[in-house]
Every structure is written in structure tokens, then in C-alpha cells.
Design an enzyme around this catalytic site. Structure first.
Site, PDB file in Angstrom:
ATOM      1  N   CYS A   1       0.811  -1.224   0.000  1.00  0.00           N
ATOM      2  CA  CYS A   1       0.000   0.000   0.000  1.00  0.00           C
ATOM      3  C   CYS A   1       0.846   1.276   0.000  1.00  0.00           C
ATOM      4  CB  CYS A   1      -0.968  -0.002   1.177  1.00  0.00           C
ATOM      5  SG  CYS A   1      -2.104  -1.389   1.112  1.00  0.00           S
TER       6      CYS A   1
ATOM      7  N   HIS B   1      -3.362   7.327   1.970  1.00  0.00           N
ATOM      8  CA  HIS B   1      -3.782   5.987   1.555  1.00  0.00           C
ATOM      9  C   HIS B   1      -5.180   5.721   2.105  1.00  0.00           C
ATOM     10  CE1 HIS B   1      -4.012   1.779   0.898  1.00  0.00           C
ATOM     11  NE2 HIS B   1      -3.755   1.427   2.140  1.00  0.00           N
TER      12      HIS B   1
ATOM     13  N   ASN C   1     -10.254  -0.157  -0.347  1.00  0.00           N
ATOM     14  CA  ASN C   1      -8.794  -0.098  -0.294  1.00  0.00           C
ATOM     15  C   ASN C   1      -8.233  -0.754  -1.565  1.00  0.00           C
ATOM     16  OD1 ASN C   1      -6.074  -0.415   0.196  1.00  0.00           O
ATOM     17  ND2 ASN C   1      -6.336  -1.121   2.304  1.00  0.00           N
TER      18      ASN C   1
HETATM   19  O1  UT7 Z   1      -3.830  -1.080   3.396  1.00  0.00           O
HETATM   20  C1  UT7 Z   1      -3.872  -2.178   4.247  1.00  0.00           C
HETATM   21  C2  UT7 Z   1      -3.815  -1.741   5.618  1.00  0.00           C
HETATM   22  N1  UT7 Z   1      -4.848  -2.339   6.409  1.00  0.00           N
HETATM   23  C3  UT7 Z   1      -5.620  -1.597   7.192  1.00  0.00           C
HETATM   24  O2  UT7 Z   1      -5.536  -0.408   7.194  1.00  0.00           O
HETATM   25  C4  UT7 Z   1      -6.577  -2.294   8.097  1.00  0.00           C
HETATM   26  C5  UT7 Z   1      -6.433  -1.753   9.501  1.00  0.00           C
HETATM   27  N2  UT7 Z   1      -7.445  -2.303  10.371  1.00  0.00           N
HETATM   28  C6  UT7 Z   1      -8.746  -1.910  10.290  1.00  0.00           C
HETATM   29  O3  UT7 Z   1      -9.099  -1.076   9.472  1.00  0.00           O
HETATM   30  C7  UT7 Z   1      -9.710  -2.473  11.290  1.00  0.00           C
HETATM   31  O4  UT7 Z   1      -8.989  -3.184  12.265  1.00  0.00           O
HETATM   32  C8  UT7 Z   1     -10.774  -3.405  10.667  1.00  0.00           C
HETATM   33  C9  UT7 Z   1     -11.717  -2.577   9.809  1.00  0.00           C
HETATM   34  C10 UT7 Z   1     -10.106  -4.482   9.815  1.00  0.00           C
HETATM   35  C11 UT7 Z   1     -11.590  -4.039  11.762  1.00  0.00           C
HETATM   36  O5  UT7 Z   1     -12.197  -3.060  12.594  1.00  0.00           O
HETATM   37  P1  UT7 Z   1     -12.086  -3.144  14.177  1.00  0.00           P
HETATM   38  O6  UT7 Z   1     -12.823  -2.002  14.706  1.00  0.00           O
HETATM   39  O7  UT7 Z   1     -10.619  -3.239  14.525  1.00  0.00           O
HETATM   40  O8  UT7 Z   1     -12.853  -4.471  14.475  1.00  0.00           O
HETATM   41  P2  UT7 Z   1     -12.312  -5.763  15.250  1.00  0.00           P
HETATM   42  O9  UT7 Z   1     -11.329  -6.503  14.420  1.00  0.00           O
HETATM   43  O10 UT7 Z   1     -11.931  -5.374  16.631  1.00  0.00           O
HETATM   44  O11 UT7 Z   1     -13.617  -6.609  15.355  1.00  0.00           O
HETATM   45  C12 UT7 Z   1     -14.713  -6.230  16.185  1.00  0.00           C
HETATM   46  C13 UT7 Z   1     -15.804  -7.281  16.063  1.00  0.00           C
HETATM   47  C14 UT7 Z   1     -15.289  -8.702  16.225  1.00  0.00           C
HETATM   48  O12 UT7 Z   1     -16.288  -9.426  16.888  1.00  0.00           O
HETATM   49  P3  UT7 Z   1     -16.159  -9.741  18.453  1.00  0.00           P
HETATM   50  O13 UT7 Z   1     -14.901 -10.520  18.597  1.00  0.00           O
HETATM   51  O14 UT7 Z   1     -16.138  -8.409  19.112  1.00  0.00           O
HETATM   52  O15 UT7 Z   1     -17.410 -10.535  18.720  1.00  0.00           O
HETATM   53  C15 UT7 Z   1     -15.154  -9.196  14.810  1.00  0.00           C
HETATM   54  O16 UT7 Z   1     -15.309 -10.589  14.714  1.00  0.00           O
HETATM   55  O17 UT7 Z   1     -16.342  -7.202  14.752  1.00  0.00           O
HETATM   56  C16 UT7 Z   1     -16.320  -8.503  14.151  1.00  0.00           C
HETATM   57  N3  UT7 Z   1     -16.142  -8.331  12.721  1.00  0.00           N
HETATM   58  C17 UT7 Z   1     -17.170  -8.121  11.882  1.00  0.00           C
HETATM   59  N4  UT7 Z   1     -18.496  -8.011  12.087  1.00  0.00           N
HETATM   60  C18 UT7 Z   1     -19.269  -7.759  11.012  1.00  0.00           C
HETATM   61  C19 UT7 Z   1     -14.992  -8.346  12.009  1.00  0.00           C
HETATM   62  N5  UT7 Z   1     -15.249  -8.143  10.717  1.00  0.00           N
HETATM   63  C20 UT7 Z   1     -16.598  -8.006  10.609  1.00  0.00           C
HETATM   64  C21 UT7 Z   1     -17.464  -7.755   9.523  1.00  0.00           C
HETATM   65  N6  UT7 Z   1     -18.786  -7.640   9.784  1.00  0.00           N
HETATM   66  N7  UT7 Z   1     -17.014  -7.615   8.255  1.00  0.00           N
END
Ligand code: UT7
Length: 338
Positions: free
Chosen positions: A120, A260, A290
Site C-alpha cells: 500500500c 492511503h 482499499n
Molecule cells: O492497506 C492495508 C492496511 N490495512 C488496514 O488499514 C486495516 C487496519 N485495520 C482496520 O481497518 C480495522 O482493524 C478493521 C476494519 C479491519 C476491523 O475493525 P475493528 O474495529 O478493529 O474491528 P475488530 O477486528 O476489533 O472486530 C470487532 C468485532 C469482532 O467481533 P467480536 O470478537 O467483538 O465478537 C469481529 O469478529 O467485529 C467482528 N467483525 C465483523 N463483524 C461484522 C470483524 N469483521 C466483521 C465484519 N462484519 N465484516
């Protein structure tokens, strides 16, 4: 011994972009995996993304973006000295460079061609490479393209990653200008201790593909989302400011930040770190998601096309991603008619 030629400036003389027609909405994704439009929008800011047609590879997205950038620059494909494609989703697994396919497709028969692999951050790296070649008088016309077909590397059963990515390409033509104009400077960085946080584990020399690895989805994108999020929030604003200070400017001098496009919350935190209001920040991830190495040139293109970029404006691009890697460029915009 001959006297080395004086440095000169390098400017963005043309911009172009291309995204495939097919749009994949959050509502459609919610029928594929256990997710919802509400969750995706709230956590990322993404509403939809473009997906390449089955017959389209990365060079097929890169070529039309490149041709548009050359047209805007008033340059012929034959005048291109070098093509650099920033991609991590090339037409093949590294053999040959995607830039070679682009060279053939656009008829740039006098150009050298290679890829930059910094995921990225790739476009910020590639733009800096172009600056060095043009500033040192080695080349006059360098085509820099960020192009990705992420949809081929996404695990469409993994809701934590498949909602994030899209396909597309953006291109710029880098040409000589007066010293002190154009691309003023860049900072690049990497932290290889983070290689495991975001990667496609199998398919390279470490883990050649086997039927078992494919069955275990090891040939698709793996991400520790939380760790990458923390890294991005810590690094993005800091890297942008490092570049601004490197060229002797301050945050107040910056007219437009082109970050980005990974997550709107990460973009907001970078803007906050720099003390920049969101009106000065370009964000289009709601429509494209992205697109990895393509996000910055696509956002730059749209900012230019919509008249947000004025001659003399100071623009800062900043990327971060797998590696871990980061990079930022400071650009004094020239006169480029829309
Ligand atoms: O260019 C590449 C660079 N990559 C990035 O910039 C990604 C950086 N990371 C992020 O943008 C975020 O971490 C994500 C968008 C990937 C995830 O958001 P988050 O606020 O960190 O969510 P999380 O991983 O803490 O997940 C929270 C909850 C979890 O459930 P529990 O364990 O709290 O029950 C996940 O299982 O949300 C759940 N979850 C979803 N729920 C609905 C994870 N993905 C999804 C989904 N839909 N797509």
C-alpha cells in the site's frame, strides 16, 4: 572526469485513472459473509468497491490509466523512458514484471519497465524513484502507476478482510521542471519486524503452492487488523509530518492531504495529528475501498479532476501498509489544465 550535471526538479505532468465497471456493494457482501452495511460503514467508511472482470488482470487496469495520464501530459507512449508499476497483485507471481505487460499494451517501446513492491506504500515509493531519475537527468519521462487486482487475492469467506479491498489503477507522468518546483521530496520507511501482520502467506519461495495450502486459504490475504490499525494510527500522521519538515515546510503550508485509503478512522487520526481540517483531506474510499498501491494516484486524479488542486498548492501524499512500510511525498502542484 566530467562535471556531474546539476539536479533539476521533477513534476507531475499528467494524471489518469481507471476502475473496472463492476461495483460490489456492502449489501451484496452481506449476502456472501456474515456482515452488514452498517458494520462496514461504521468501522471503515467503505460503501462499495470496484471488482475486475474475469478477463482483466492488473496490467489491463494500469494501461488505460497510463494512456490517460500520457494524454493529459501531451506525451506519446514512445516518449516514455521508464515505466514503474507499484503493485503487489501483478499479472503473474513476479515473472515478469507487470510493467512489462503495460509497456507492450500502451506501445511504450522505448521504455525500461519494472515493478515496485511496497504494497500500500508502493506508489509513494515509486514516485520517489521517479523523482530521483528525473532530477538526476537520467530520464525525462517516467510513467508511475499504482495498480491492483486485490479481488484475486482476497479470501471471499473471511469477513474481516474481504470487505476492505477493491481493484483499480491510477497513473502519473513525471517530467522535468525547475529545481524547487514539483515533487519537493519524500520520506520512505519500513519495519520488517511486522512482516507477519499483513501478508499472502503461500505462493512465493517460502511456501510454494500446494493443494493443501490452497485448501487452507493460505494463498489469500491474511491480516491482523487490530495490529495494522494501531501501526497506521501511530505512523500515518507522523510520516506525513516528517516529509513536510524534510522539505522545510510546516503543516500550515499544506493545502491538501492525500492519504492511503484504508479506513476513514485512520485517515481522520492522521489529519488530527497534523492539525488539518477534513476539508483539506481527500477521501474516496467510500466508493473504491482499499485499492492498495492504487489509492493515492486515484485520489490525486479525482482531486485534480474536480478542481480541488490549484497551481502552486502544496500536496502531501502518505501511505502505509504491509512490510510494514510507509512513505510520503510533498508535491508543489504545477499548472495542469483539467
Ligand atoms: O492497506 C492495508 C492496511 N490495512 C488496514 O488499514 C486495516 C487496519 N485495520 C482496520 O481497518 C480495522 O482493524 C478493521 C476494519 C479491519 C476491523 O475493525 P475493528 O474495529 O478493529 O474491528 P475488530 O477486528 O476489533 O472486530 C470487532 C468485532 C469482532 O467481533 P467480536 O470478537 O467483538 O465478537 C469481529 O469478529 O467485529 C467482528 N467483525 C465483523 N463483524 C461484522 C470483524 N469483521 C466483521 C465484519 N462484519 N465484516
Amino acid at each position: 572526469m566530467s562535471i556531474p550535471p546539476a539536479l533539476r526538479g521533477a513534476t507531475i505532468a499528467g494524471v489518469g485513472m481507471y476502475v473496472p465497471e463492476r461495483i460490489l456493494t456492502n449489501a451484496e457482501l452481506a449476502r456472501m459473509v456474515d456482515t452488514s452495511d452498517e458494520w462496514i460503514v461504521e468501522r471503515t467508511g467503505i460503501h462499495e468497491r470496484h471488482i475486475a472482470a474475469p478477463e482483466q488482470a492488473t496490467s489491463d487496469l494500469a494501461a488505460p490509466a497510463a494512456l490517460e495520464a500520457l494524454k493529459v501530459a501531451g506525451q506519446s507512449p514512445e516518449s516514455v523512458d521508464l515505466i514503474i508499476v507499484a503493485t503487489s497483485t501483478g499479472d503473474t507471481n513476479g515473472y515478469p514484471a507487470t510493467a512489462a505487460y503495460v509497456q507492450e499494451k500502451i506501445g511504450a517501446k522505448n521504455a525500461a519497465a519494472f515493478d515496485v513492491s511496497a504494497v500500500c506504500s508502493g506508489f509513494t515509493y515509486a514516485l520517489d524513484v521517479a523523482l530521483q531519475y528525473v532530477a538526476s537527468r537520467r530520464y525525462d519521462t517516467v510513467l508511475v502507476i499504482g495498480a491492483e487486482t486485490n479481488s484475486r487475492f482476497v479470501d471471499w469467506t473471511d469477513r474481516t478482510t474481504c470487505i476492505l479491498f477493491g481493484d483499480g489503477a491510477g497513473a502519473v507522468v513525471v517530467r522535468p521542471t525547475e529545481y524547487g518546483e514539483g515533487i519537493l521530496g519524500s520520506i520512505l520507511g519500513a519495519d520488517g519486524s511486522g512482516t507477519d501482520l499483513l501478508k499472502v502467506p503461500a505462493g512465493g519461495s517460502r511456501l510454494p503452492l500446494t493443494a493443501e495450502l490452497i485448501a487452507a486459504h493460505q494463498n489469500t490475504i491474511y491480516q491482523n487488523g487490530k495490529a495494522v490499525y494501531r501501526f497506521a494510527v501511530d505512523k500515518m500522521g507522523v510520516a506525513a509530518m516528517e516529509a513536510v519538515e524534510f522539505v522545510g515546510l510546516t503543516a500550515e503550508d499544506v493545502d491538501l492531504l492525500i492519504p492511503h485509503q484504508a479506513n476513514i478512522r485512520i485517515i481522520q487520526s492522521a489529519a488530527k495529528h497534523m492539525g488539518m481540517p477534513m476539508e483539506k483531506v481527500v477521501s474516496n474510499l467510500d466508493r473504491y475501498g482499499n485499492t492498495s498501491g492504487a489509492t493515492i494516484p486515484i485520489a490525486l486524479y479525482e482531486a485534480w479532476k474536480s478542481g480541488r488542486v490549484k497551481p502552486g498548492n502544496i500536496i502531501v501524499t502518505v501511505g502505509f501498509g504491509a512490510g510494514l512500510s510507509w512513505g510520503a511525498n510533498v508535491i508543489k502542484w504545477g499548472t495542469l489544465p483539467v
